[in-house]
Motif scaffolding. Sequence first.
Motif, PDB file in Angstrom:
ATOM      1  N   THR A 140       1.006  -1.314   0.057  1.00 29.52           N
ATOM      2  CA  THR A 140       0.236  -0.566   0.159  1.00 29.52           C
ATOM      3  C   THR A 140       1.389   1.403  -0.746  1.00 29.52           C
ATOM      4  O   THR A 140       2.603   0.972   0.668  1.00 29.52           O
ATOM      5  N   ILE A 141       0.296   2.076  -0.443  1.00 33.07           N
ATOM      6  CA  ILE A 141       1.161   3.773  -0.076  1.00 33.07           C
ATOM      7  C   ILE A 141       1.701   3.969   0.859  1.00 33.07           C
ATOM      8  O   ILE A 141       2.718   4.406   0.825  1.00 33.07           O
ATOM      9  N   PRO A 142       0.655   3.849   1.666  1.00 34.01           N
ATOM     10  CA  PRO A 142       1.585   4.397   3.456  1.00 34.01           C
ATOM     11  C   PRO A 142       2.227   3.208   4.096  1.00 34.01           C
ATOM     12  O   PRO A 142       3.500   3.774   4.731  1.00 34.01           O
ATOM     13  N   MET A 143       2.223   1.448   3.252  1.00 36.52           N
ATOM     14  CA  MET A 143       3.751   1.090   3.675  1.00 36.52           C
ATOM     15  C   MET A 143       4.976   1.815   3.488  1.00 36.52           C
ATOM     16  O   MET A 143       6.257   1.513   3.709  1.00 36.52           O
ATOM     17  N   LEU A 144       4.528   2.352   2.201  1.00 39.83           N
ATOM     18  CA  LEU A 144       5.910   2.906   0.951  1.00 39.83           C
ATOM     19  C   LEU A 144       6.794   4.341   1.915  1.00 39.83           C
ATOM     20  O   LEU A 144       7.265   4.369   1.641  1.00 39.83           O
ATOM     21  N   LEU A 185       2.885   3.280  -9.278  1.00 38.73           N
ATOM     22  CA  LEU A 185       2.473   1.983  -9.518  1.00 38.73           C
ATOM     23  C   LEU A 185       1.641   1.479  -8.585  1.00 38.73           C
ATOM     24  O   LEU A 185       0.353   0.788  -8.878  1.00 38.73           O
ATOM     25  N   VAL A 186       1.132   1.690  -7.044  1.00 38.24           N
ATOM     26  CA  VAL A 186       0.289   1.331  -6.658  1.00 38.24           C
ATOM     27  C   VAL A 186      -1.107   1.944  -6.700  1.00 38.24           C
ATOM     28  O   VAL A 186      -2.102   1.585  -6.571  1.00 38.24           O
ATOM     29  N   GLY A 187      -1.141   3.337  -7.015  1.00 38.35           N
ATOM     30  CA  GLY A 187      -2.431   4.351  -6.477  1.00 38.35           C
ATOM     31  C   GLY A 187      -2.377   4.077  -8.124  1.00 38.35           C
ATOM     32  O   GLY A 187      -3.603   3.920  -8.131  1.00 38.35           O
ATOM     33  N   THR A 221      10.152  14.444  -0.949  1.00 33.72           N
ATOM     34  CA  THR A 221       8.864  15.245  -1.076  1.00 33.72           C
ATOM     35  C   THR A 221       8.194  15.116  -2.473  1.00 33.72           C
ATOM     36  O   THR A 221       6.827  15.095  -2.095  1.00 33.72           O
ATOM     37  N   ARG A 222       9.127  14.746  -3.324  1.00 31.92           N
ATOM     38  CA  ARG A 222       8.761  14.627  -4.962  1.00 31.92           C
ATOM     39  C   ARG A 222       7.633  13.739  -4.216  1.00 31.92           C
ATOM     40  O   ARG A 222       6.701  13.320  -4.608  1.00 31.92           O
ATOM     41  N   ALA A 223       7.825  12.480  -3.402  1.00 29.39           N
ATOM     42  CA  ALA A 223       6.638  11.178  -3.478  1.00 29.39           C
ATOM     43  C   ALA A 223       5.727  11.124  -3.084  1.00 29.39           C
ATOM     44  O   ALA A 223       4.702  10.644  -3.228  1.00 29.39           O
ATOM     45  N   ILE A 224       5.782  12.033  -1.888  1.00 31.64           N
ATOM     46  CA  ILE A 224       5.036  12.804  -0.675  1.00 31.64           C
ATOM     47  C   ILE A 224       3.836  13.458  -2.043  1.00 31.64           C
ATOM     48  O   ILE A 224       2.836  13.126  -1.508  1.00 31.64           O
ATOM     49  N   GLU A 225       4.642  14.245  -2.641  1.00 26.36           N
ATOM     50  CA  GLU A 225       3.338  14.318  -3.753  1.00 26.36           C
ATOM     51  C   GLU A 225       2.574  13.923  -4.178  1.00 26.36           C
ATOM     52  O   GLU A 225       1.300  14.204  -4.476  1.00 26.36           O
ATOM     53  N   THR A 226       3.178  13.437  -4.663  1.00 22.23           N
ATOM     54  CA  THR A 226       2.454  12.760  -5.673  1.00 22.23           C
ATOM     55  C   THR A 226       1.540  11.679  -5.129  1.00 22.23           C
ATOM     56  O   THR A 226       0.703  11.107  -5.221  1.00 22.23           O
ATOM     57  N   ALA A 227       2.288  10.580  -4.016  1.00 27.08           N
ATOM     58  CA  ALA A 227       0.790  10.437  -3.079  1.00 27.08           C
ATOM     59  C   ALA A 227      -0.350  10.772  -2.068  1.00 27.08           C
ATOM     60  O   ALA A 227      -1.250  10.298  -2.291  1.00 27.08           O
ATOM     61  N   PHE A 230      -2.959  10.356  -4.745  1.00 28.70           N
ATOM     62  CA  PHE A 230      -4.023   9.233  -4.439  1.00 28.70           C
ATOM     63  C   PHE A 230      -4.309   9.303  -3.446  1.00 28.70           C
ATOM     64  O   PHE A 230      -5.085   8.666  -2.764  1.00 28.70           O
ATOM     65  N   GLY A 231      -4.657  11.306  -2.506  1.00 33.12           N
ATOM     66  CA  GLY A 231      -5.478  11.362  -1.403  1.00 33.12           C
ATOM     67  C   GLY A 231      -4.717  10.860   0.154  1.00 33.12           C
ATOM     68  O   GLY A 231      -5.526  10.343   1.145  1.00 33.12           O
ATOM     69  N   ILE A 232      -3.635   9.838   0.082  1.00 39.08           N
ATOM     70  CA  ILE A 232      -2.161   9.674   1.123  1.00 39.08           C
ATOM     71  C   ILE A 232      -1.765  10.607   1.580  1.00 39.08           C
ATOM     72  O   ILE A 232      -0.554  10.777   0.676  1.00 39.08           O
ATOM     73  N   HIS A 233      -1.418  11.077   2.550  1.00 40.96           N
ATOM     74  CA  HIS A 233      -0.281  11.256   3.450  1.00 40.96           C
ATOM     75  C   HIS A 233       0.462  11.296   4.407  1.00 40.96           C
ATOM     76  O   HIS A 233      -0.582  10.177   5.385  1.00 40.96           O
ATOM     77  N   PRO A 234       1.852  11.241   4.497  1.00 42.48           N
ATOM     78  CA  PRO A 234       2.830  10.097   5.506  1.00 42.48           C
ATOM     79  C   PRO A 234       2.620  11.217   6.749  1.00 42.48           C
ATOM     80  O   PRO A 234       1.153  11.823   6.909  1.00 42.48           O
TER      81      PRO A 234
END
Length: 305
Positions: A140-144, A185-187, A221-227, A230-234
Motif C-alpha cells: 500500500t502507499i502508506p507502507m511505502l 504503481l500502487v496508486g 518530498t516529490r514522492a510525497i506529492e505523488t502520494a 492519490f489522497g494519501i499523506h505521511p
Amino acid sequence: MPMFSIILPCYNAQATIGQTLDSLRAQSFEDWEAICVDDGSTDRTVDLVLDAAMCDARIRIGPNPGKGPSQARNFGAMIASGEVLAFCDADDIWLPGKLAELAETFTDPDIDGAYGQIGFFQDVISDASVFSTVPGGDLTIPMLLGENPVCTMSNIALRREAFARAGGFDVTMVHSEDLEWLIRLVGAGARITGLPTLQTMYRTSVGGLSTDLDAMLAGRTRAIETAARFGIHPTAQDHAIHHRYLARRALRLGDARTRALRHAMTGLRHSPAGFFKPFRRGALTLAGACGALALPRATCQSLFS
C-alpha cells in the motif's frame, strides 16, 4: 518470448557485475533474458558483460540512450520481450530460487507484482545478519511512506502491462525516483504482494551510498506529492522513520558530525513512538548519533555498516 525480462542498469560496475550475472545464470528457473543497459562505463563493465553474453545467449547489452538509472530502466522496459519485468542492480545478488518463486506467484492472474525479503551484506553474502521485514497483505502507499518494505529495485518484479499503466520512472528525479514510481504503481491499482522468502542480497558498501542527504529529502518530498494525488499523506510516524533512516545513513557515511544527531532529533520531534519502532533500532541510532560527536569516523561507519 521469455517469461522474465531482467533489466540491469550498469555503470562502472566491473568489481561486482560478474557476481551479479553469475547469480542470474544460477537461477533454477531458466526462462529469462537479461538486458544490461550501460550508462557510459569507462572501466571493464561492458567487456565483462560481453564475455558473459558469449557464454549465455540470454544476456545482452546496449547503451543507455539517455543518462542515469531511470532512463536505463525505462529503455530496458521498452525493448523487453518478457511477460514479467524484473529489475536488478549491478552490485546485488539474487538467490537461486528467486525466479522460480516469482514464476509460481505469477500463476495467479490477479497479482501484478511481487517482492521478497532482502539480506544486507558487505563482502560475502554469508556474512548477512540483517534482513528486511515483509509485511502481510498487499503493498500500500502508506507502507511505502513508512519503512518501504521493497527497499531496492533489485527486489521488485511486475507484469509489463502494470508497468505501462503506471508509466516509467521520472527521469528528472535524482533520489527516491524508485519510491515515487512505486507509489504511482500502487496508486494506479497494481496489486503487489510480498513473499516471506529470502530472494535478494543487497550490497551495503559505503562507497555506493549517496552523500547528498538534502537531495534525498527533496526526492522524498516529490514522492510525497505523488502520494497526495492519490489522497494519501505521511503520518508523523512515517516522518520519524525516514529521519531515523537518514541519521543511520549519515553515520555510515561518516558525514558531518552533527548531521546524524540533527536527523535523529527531527525524527524524535515528529514521533518518539515511530522513532523507537522497533526500540532497538531507534535506541542504537540515537546512541550512535550522540556518540558520533566523539567517536572516530571509521568507528561510526563500521558500527552502522
